[in-house]
Design a protein around this motif. Structure first.
Motif, PDB file in Angstrom:
ATOM      1  N   ALA A   4       0.822  -1.206   0.000  1.00  0.00           N
ATOM      2  CA  ALA A   4       0.000   0.000   0.000  1.00  0.00           C
ATOM      3  C   ALA A   4       0.857   1.258   0.000  1.00  0.00           C
ATOM      4  N   ASP A   5       2.003   1.207   0.643  1.00  0.00           N
ATOM      5  CA  ASP A   5       2.864   2.381   0.758  1.00  0.00           C
ATOM      6  C   ASP A   5       4.163   2.167  -0.006  1.00  0.00           C
ATOM      7  N   PRO A   6       4.267   2.707  -1.222  1.00  0.00           N
ATOM      8  CA  PRO A   6       5.485   2.489  -2.014  1.00  0.00           C
ATOM      9  C   PRO A   6       6.722   3.093  -1.352  1.00  0.00           C
ATOM     10  N   THR A   7       6.557   4.141  -0.576  1.00  0.00           N
ATOM     11  CA  THR A   7       7.700   4.742   0.114  1.00  0.00           C
ATOM     12  C   THR A   7       8.268   3.769   1.140  1.00  0.00           C
ATOM     13  N   GLU A   8       7.399   3.078   1.865  1.00  0.00           N
ATOM     14  CA  GLU A   8       7.844   2.083   2.839  1.00  0.00           C
ATOM     15  C   GLU A   8       8.506   0.904   2.137  1.00  0.00           C
ATOM     16  N   THR A   9       7.964   0.475   1.021  1.00  0.00           N
ATOM     17  CA  THR A   9       8.567  -0.611   0.248  1.00  0.00           C
ATOM     18  C   THR A   9       9.955  -0.214  -0.229  1.00  0.00           C
TER      19      THR A   9
END
Length: 98
Positions: A4-9
């Motif tokens: 859901a969160d590309p920044t976290e990925t």
């Protein structure tokens, strides 16, 4: 890879890359410690700094390993040649100091 969160990925993937890079540096340091000992041994016994037959065998071996690991064998060979060039410089320096 549809988190859901590309920044976290991205953060997680970069952390993994950073850990791998650190491991590679430590492994290269260990490799160079061993090759330094080889260089001293060769210098003490008047052996040539390079061993083309050994290098050919290692290239073939690393290319096979690269293929098995789904890594470009050309890249593996380039990496090996880069490292060996540095090792040979160390061996020549060891021989020159004897």
């Amino acid at each position: 890879m549809t988190d859901a969160d590309p920044t976290e990925t991205l953060r997680r993937l970069r952390g993994s890359i950073d850990n791998i890079d650190a491991a590679l540096i430590h492994m290269l340091a260990e490799r160079f410690k061993a090759t330094k000992q080889v260089g001293v041994l060769k210098a003490e016994h008047g052996m040539a700094p390079s061993d083309p037959n050994r290098e050919e065998q290692q290239i073939a071996r690393l290319r096979r390993l690269a293929e098995e690991a789904e890594l470009d064998p050309e890249f593996a060979e380039k990496w090996f040649n880069f490292v060996v060039a540095e090792v040979i410089q160390h061996h020549v320096a060891a021989a020159d100091s004897k």
